[in-house]
Design an enzyme around this catalytic site. Structure first.
Site, short mmCIF file in Angstrom:
data_model
loop_
_atom_site.label_atom_id
_atom_site.label_comp_id
_atom_site.label_asym_id
_atom_site.label_seq_id
_atom_site.Cartn_x
_atom_site.Cartn_y
_atom_site.Cartn_z
N VAL A 164 42.13 37.13 50.53
CA VAL A 164 41.95 37.43 51.96
C VAL A 164 40.58 36.90 52.35
O VAL A 164 39.61 37.09 51.60
CB VAL A 164 42.03 38.94 52.24
CG1 VAL A 164 41.67 39.24 53.69
CG2 VAL A 164 43.43 39.47 51.95
N ASP B 211 39.51 39.60 46.53
CA ASP B 211 40.76 39.90 45.84
C ASP B 211 41.34 41.18 46.44
O ASP B 211 40.79 42.27 46.25
CB ASP B 211 40.48 40.08 44.34
CG ASP B 211 41.76 40.25 43.52
OD1 ASP B 211 42.81 40.57 44.11
OD2 ASP B 211 41.69 40.08 42.28
N HIS B 212 42.45 41.04 47.15
CA HIS B 212 43.00 42.18 47.89
C HIS B 212 43.66 43.21 46.97
O HIS B 212 44.06 44.29 47.44
CB HIS B 212 44.02 41.68 48.93
CG HIS B 212 44.00 42.48 50.20
ND1 HIS B 212 43.46 43.74 50.30
CD2 HIS B 212 44.47 42.20 51.44
CE1 HIS B 212 43.59 44.20 51.52
NE2 HIS B 212 44.21 43.28 52.25
N ARG B 213 43.76 42.93 45.69
CA ARG B 213 44.27 43.94 44.76
C ARG B 213 43.27 45.08 44.58
O ARG B 213 43.66 46.22 44.35
CB ARG B 213 44.57 43.32 43.39
CG ARG B 213 45.72 42.32 43.38
CD ARG B 213 45.86 41.67 42.03
NE ARG B 213 44.66 40.91 41.66
CZ ARG B 213 44.54 40.24 40.50
NH1 ARG B 213 45.52 40.26 39.62
NH2 ARG B 213 43.44 39.57 40.26
N PRO C 221 45.57 37.76 45.14
CA PRO C 221 45.89 37.63 46.56
C PRO C 221 44.61 37.52 47.38
O PRO C 221 43.87 38.48 47.53
CB PRO C 221 46.66 38.92 46.87
CG PRO C 221 46.20 39.90 45.83
CD PRO C 221 45.89 39.11 44.61
#
Length: 477
Positions: free
Chosen positions: A273, A447-449, A271
């Site tokens: 951002v 990586d928004h994880r 994901p």
């Protein structure tokens, strides 16, 4: 008579190696040797392109080239024999080279056959030394077939009716159309039946342009009454030429194919951002000018990218959690205690991202030297697969193309990528007054994880703060 054991001892075969991590195939770009050439241990014999880079392959033994198993442009699986070497030349008559697996010989018309005794070049090109004739095909000899096709094409171009016995496209008498192996592979990749292609090459040989023309959409024209004039008879040829200039189809393979797969995988797995900041880099540009005159930086290239790279390394040191990777299989976040700094480089073969190993440990002169070597190697197409493996964070400098900023896609397996926009002279409020200042825009995708908004913002803010006040390279390092 040479026995199988003697033959095995005399001839050694070199297989396509795995030149990267787990690569399964490579395309032979260029042969540097031909049958009959003497080679020595460590000599480069060919250049191949993998899904990551172009790599030169050295031969691991001495001898004389006996046979090249595949022509240039062929994609070969790892483990397949690509060249046979006679390691004991002069010890007896060598057996005739074996036919190349899954390869089709180029059909050479008898009128164009090579002279006897000439050393054959690549397998599938030319003819064997023992014969100046190619294998006859069904129905008729090669020369009349080639002549018939050529006559048909020439008649079409001259505006005359083609002889009834000579088809314009396809193969005479149901035989196989004339085309070299790379052209056959292109036709196969594009889904084109060679029997339907109009040949324009010498003696009726189908060329790459012919295949591309056949692949182009047909030009639709209104139905009209037959016109016996020469102009009307030239229409089909003109339509083909028009269609061939409207589109060019390029098979997706090698580096370009790997890029496409990696970008799709990254975009739909991590994901993304992206955050942006516009910053006054006037002081950084002054520092660059000063460093160019510094004797400690002599012999290395100094540019804004060097300071930006150092700024990112300092920001990572202050926020080490950003330097991590997501392990989907084990459901773990893997924090890296080293920085392999990737630099996105545009090359003739496509975008590649080699990285500087352990960039966090390098001094500014060492970092400058590593950046210069990385760029030179990439432009020469000599970047090795190992140089592109193991990256942790990447910089992409879109500013060199005059672009203000962008939303970069993560390099697979990495947590962040910094895009640097063009540095431009702009009106900027400095010390309460509007002045002309050097300004750029930075964009950080993460990586928004594993990187939340606060952490990503801190990293981007630190990079911007260093570029605005480069002395922080000393106070924050």
């Amino acid at each position: 008579m040479t026995t199988m054991t003697e033959t095995s001892a005399r001839f050694r075969e070199f297989k396509m190696p795995d030149v990267g991590e787990g690569l399964t195939e490579a395309e032979i770009l260029k042969w540097f040797v031909q049958p009959g050439d003497t080679v020595t241990d460590g000599q480069v014999v060919c250049e191949v392109e993998t899904a990551k880079a172009a790599v030169e392959l050295p031969i691991p033994f001495d001898g004389v080239v006996h046979e090249l198993r595949f022509p240039e442009g062929t994609t070969v699986d790892v483990g397949q024999v690509i060249i046979a070497i006679d390691v004991a030349p002069g010890s007896g008559d060598a057996p005739a080279p074996a036919a190349a697996p899954a390869q089709e010989p180029v059909e050479v018309p008898e009128a164009e056959a090579e002279p006897k005794g000439r050393t054959p070049v690549l397998v599938g090109y030319g003819v064997a030394e023992s014969s100046t004739k190619r294998r006859p095909r069904k129905g008729a000899s090669a020369a009349p077939e080639a002549a018939a096709v050529a006559a048909a094409v020439q008649a079409e171009l001259n505006g005359h009716a083609a002889p009834a016995a000579a088809p314009v496209a396809g193969a005479p008498d149901g035989g196989r159309p004339l085309a070299k192996p790379p052209v056959r592979k292109l036709a196969k990749d594009l889904g084109i039946d060679l029997a339907t292609v109009v040949p324009t090459g010498k003696d009726g040989v189908i060329t790459r342009e012919d295949v591309h023309a056949a692949a182009a959409p047909a030009v639709t024209a209104p139905v009209a009454a037959p016109d016996p004039s020469p102009a009307a008879s030239e229409a089909p040829a003109a339509a083909v030429a028009s269609a061939s200039t409207r589109e060019t189809r390029i098979p997706v393979k090698g580096v370009r194919k790997a890029i496409a797969q990696a970008m799709v995988g990254s975009a739909f797995t991590a994901p993304h951002v992206t955050e942006f900041v516009t910053v006054d880099v006037t002081r950084t540009m002054k520092l660059v000018a000063e460093l160019k005159e510094d004797k400690d930086m002599a012999g290395v290239r100094v540019n804004p990218l060097l300071i930006i790279a150092k700024a990112l390394l300092v920001a990572i040191k202050r926020n080490p959690e950003v330097n991590a990777a997501w392990d989907e299989a084990n459901q773990e976040i893997v924090q890296k205690h080293y920085v392999n700094l990737g630099i996105a480089a545009a090359t003739p073969r496509g975008l590649i991202v080699p990285n500087i190993k352990d960039a966090h440990d390098k001094t500014l002169p060492q970092l400058a030297a590593a950046l210069g070597e990385l760029v030179t190697t990439a432009r020469d197409g000599k970047t090795s697969p190992a140089a592109m493996a193991g990256g942790t964070v990447t910089i992409t400098n879109v500013g060199v193309f005059g672009v203000d900023t962008g939303t970069p896609i993560l390099n697979p397996g990495e947590s962040a990528i910094l895009a640097v926009g063009a540095i431009k002279l702009q009106p900027w409020v400095h010390k309460g007054k509007v002045k002309a200042r050097q300004v750029t825009t930075l964009a950080l995708s993460f990586d928004h994880r594993l990187v939340d908004g606060e952490l990503g913002s801190k990293v981007l803010a630190d990079v911007a703060a260093i570029l605005e006040q480069p002395k922080r390279l000393i106070t924050w390092a």
